[in-house]
Design a protein around this motif. Structure first.
Motif, PDB file in Angstrom:
ATOM      1  N   ALA A   1      15.039 -25.598 -26.617  1.00 25.82           N
ATOM      2  CA  ALA A   1      14.393 -25.174 -25.370  1.00 25.82           C
ATOM      3  C   ALA A   1      12.980 -25.744 -25.274  1.00 25.82           C
ATOM      4  O   ALA A   1      12.559 -26.218 -24.203  1.00 25.82           O
ATOM      5  CB  ALA A   1      14.363 -23.648 -25.296  1.00 25.82           C
ATOM      6  N   LEU A   2      12.240 -25.724 -26.367  1.00 27.71           N
ATOM      7  CA  LEU A   2      10.888 -26.287 -26.373  1.00 27.71           C
ATOM      8  C   LEU A   2      10.909 -27.795 -26.141  1.00 27.71           C
ATOM      9  O   LEU A   2      10.079 -28.340 -25.408  1.00 27.71           O
ATOM     10  CB  LEU A   2      10.207 -25.978 -27.712  1.00 27.71           C
ATOM     11  N   LEU A   3      11.870 -28.453 -26.747  1.00 33.93           N
ATOM     12  CA  LEU A   3      11.989 -29.902 -26.572  1.00 33.93           C
ATOM     13  C   LEU A   3      12.304 -30.241 -25.119  1.00 33.93           C
ATOM     14  O   LEU A   3      11.713 -31.161 -24.540  1.00 33.93           O
ATOM     15  CB  LEU A   3      13.078 -30.453 -27.494  1.00 33.93           C
ATOM     16  N   ALA A   4      13.248 -29.498 -24.528  1.00 34.69           N
ATOM     17  CA  ALA A   4      13.599 -29.732 -23.129  1.00 34.69           C
ATOM     18  C   ALA A   4      12.396 -29.494 -22.220  1.00 34.69           C
ATOM     19  O   ALA A   4      12.152 -30.240 -21.262  1.00 34.69           O
ATOM     20  CB  ALA A   4      14.761 -28.825 -22.722  1.00 34.69           C
ATOM     21  N   ASN A   5      11.628 -28.465 -22.517  1.00 35.31           N
ATOM     22  CA  ASN A   5      10.440 -28.161 -21.714  1.00 35.31           C
ATOM     23  C   ASN A   5       9.401 -29.282 -21.825  1.00 35.31           C
ATOM     24  O   ASN A   5       8.795 -29.695 -20.822  1.00 35.31           O
ATOM     25  CB  ASN A   5       9.839 -26.840 -22.181  1.00 35.31           C
ATOM     26  N   ASP A   6       9.198 -29.791 -23.043  1.00 34.36           N
ATOM     27  CA  ASP A   6       8.228 -30.875 -23.243  1.00 34.36           C
ATOM     28  C   ASP A   6       8.662 -32.150 -22.523  1.00 34.36           C
ATOM     29  O   ASP A   6       7.833 -32.881 -21.963  1.00 34.36           O
ATOM     30  CB  ASP A   6       8.045 -31.151 -24.727  1.00 34.36           C
ATOM     31  N   LEU A   7       9.980 -32.440 -22.549  1.00 33.10           N
ATOM     32  CA  LEU A   7      10.482 -33.621 -21.849  1.00 33.10           C
ATOM     33  C   LEU A   7      10.301 -33.480 -20.339  1.00 33.10           C
ATOM     34  O   LEU A   7       9.954 -34.454 -19.646  1.00 33.10           O
ATOM     35  CB  LEU A   7      11.958 -33.838 -22.187  1.00 33.10           C
TER      36      LEU A   7
ATOM     37  N   GLN B   1       7.138 -35.033 -15.400  1.00 34.09           N
ATOM     38  CA  GLN B   1       6.297 -34.669 -14.263  1.00 34.09           C
ATOM     39  C   GLN B   1       4.896 -35.270 -14.346  1.00 34.09           C
ATOM     40  O   GLN B   1       4.222 -35.446 -13.335  1.00 34.09           O
ATOM     41  CB  GLN B   1       6.210 -33.143 -14.175  1.00 34.09           C
ATOM     42  N   ASP B   2       4.461 -35.540 -15.568  1.00 31.78           N
ATOM     43  CA  ASP B   2       3.097 -36.055 -15.740  1.00 31.78           C
ATOM     44  C   ASP B   2       3.117 -37.180 -16.770  1.00 31.78           C
ATOM     45  O   ASP B   2       2.658 -37.025 -17.898  1.00 31.78           O
ATOM     46  CB  ASP B   2       2.170 -34.921 -16.196  1.00 31.78           C
ATOM     47  N   LEU B   3       3.658 -38.331 -16.373  1.00 32.57           N
ATOM     48  CA  LEU B   3       3.755 -39.466 -17.281  1.00 32.57           C
ATOM     49  C   LEU B   3       2.363 -40.014 -17.605  1.00 32.57           C
ATOM     50  O   LEU B   3       1.527 -40.193 -16.718  1.00 32.57           O
ATOM     51  CB  LEU B   3       4.593 -40.587 -16.642  1.00 32.57           C
ATOM     52  N   PRO B   4       2.117 -40.276 -18.877  1.00 37.94           N
ATOM     53  CA  PRO B   4       0.809 -40.860 -19.244  1.00 37.94           C
ATOM     54  C   PRO B   4       0.640 -42.243 -18.623  1.00 37.94           C
ATOM     55  O   PRO B   4       1.613 -42.971 -18.392  1.00 37.94           O
ATOM     56  CB  PRO B   4       0.913 -40.952 -20.780  1.00 37.94           C
ATOM     57  N   ASP B   5      -0.611 -42.604 -18.366  1.00 36.29           N
ATOM     58  CA  ASP B   5      -0.901 -43.923 -17.797  1.00 36.29           C
ATOM     59  C   ASP B   5      -0.717 -45.028 -18.826  1.00 36.29           C
ATOM     60  O   ASP B   5      -0.330 -46.149 -18.481  1.00 36.29           O
ATOM     61  CB  ASP B   5      -2.337 -43.945 -17.255  1.00 36.29           C
TER      62      ASP B   5
END
Length: 241
Positions: A49-55, A60-64
């Motif tokens: 669940a934590l992994l899915a949340n982090d993904l 939603q907020d891809l690093p530049d």
């Protein structure tokens, strides 16, 4: 008439003894199932669940920076690999496929290697004179005892160096598991959760006509010795659980 009464009495006593053995073994097996359920729900499920949340947050907020993207992907892949390894360990605990297809020696060696890698411990496994064919019941019994004994040792002994010996001698198989950890009071252990594991091992061995002994002293370590006759007459199917 006296002989018949004595025979019936002995049979009843034997049946009562087997019933008690079976009851304690079933209790130990239920505790094992509860442990697996907790591992799946409280550990594996939460980590997924934590992994899915982090993904989802990453999407939603891809690093530049491409470097940062690759770093996060590597981190997530590492977590996936760890979860897969733990699921595999639970699966092997439930059903040791190596035991079924390759025999007790290969299965025991493989388990020692997996547990060693999982807990970053050293497990010295040696074997000698094991017959090429060992009955399914005896093999499974020895493997389950090895599993329980090593899991207990890794969890409670405080040591990171263990010895396992599997030997064939005089129409029997001998199994020895030893650590040089903190040791424990075996009488006191029966009153807590650790005692259930000891009961499970003892009852499994008794069901295949073998003997089980444990020597442990505080600060000395623990040694478990098992001897199982190859011609054991197995009267209960619980040993295969």
């Amino acid at each position: 008439m006296i002989g018949m009464v004595a025979d019936v009495t002995e049979r009843k006593l034997a049946e009562e003894a087997l019933s008690k053995v079976g009851g304690r073994l079933i209790e130990a097996q239920e505790e094992e199932r509860r442990w697996i359920a907790r591992e799946l729900h409280d550990d594996i499920n939460q980590r997924l669940a934590l992994l899915a949340n982090d993904l989802e947050m990453m999407e939603q907020d891809l690093p530049d920076s491409a470097v940062e993207v690759r770093k996060r992907i590597r981190d997530h892949l590492r977590r996936v690999d760890e979860i897969a390894t733990d699921v595999q360990a639970i699966s092997h605990r439930l059903h040791p496929s190596k035991l079924q297809y390759l025999g007790i020696v290969v299965a025991a060696k493989g388990f020692c290697q997996e547990l060693s890698e999982q807990h970053k411990a050293v497990i010295d496994f040696t074997h000698a004179d094991i017959p090429p064919t060992v009955s399914k019941d005896i093999s499974l019994c020895l493997f389950r005892v090895l599993q329980e004994a090593l899991h207990n040792a890794v969890k409670h002994s405080g040591s990171r160096h263990f010895e396992v010996q599997l030997r064939g001698a005089s129409a029997e198989i001998q199994l020895m598991i030893r650590d040089r950890g903190v040791g424990f009071d075996s009488d006191e252990a029966v009153t807590n959760n650790r005692g259930l594991g000891l009961i499970s091992m003892r009852e499994r061995i008794s069901l295949v006509g073998g003997t089980f002994s444990i020597t442990s002293k505080p600060q000395w370590g623990t040694e478990i010795n098992v001897r199982v006759p190859l011609s054991a007459d197995i009267g209960m199917t619980q040993a295969a659980g």
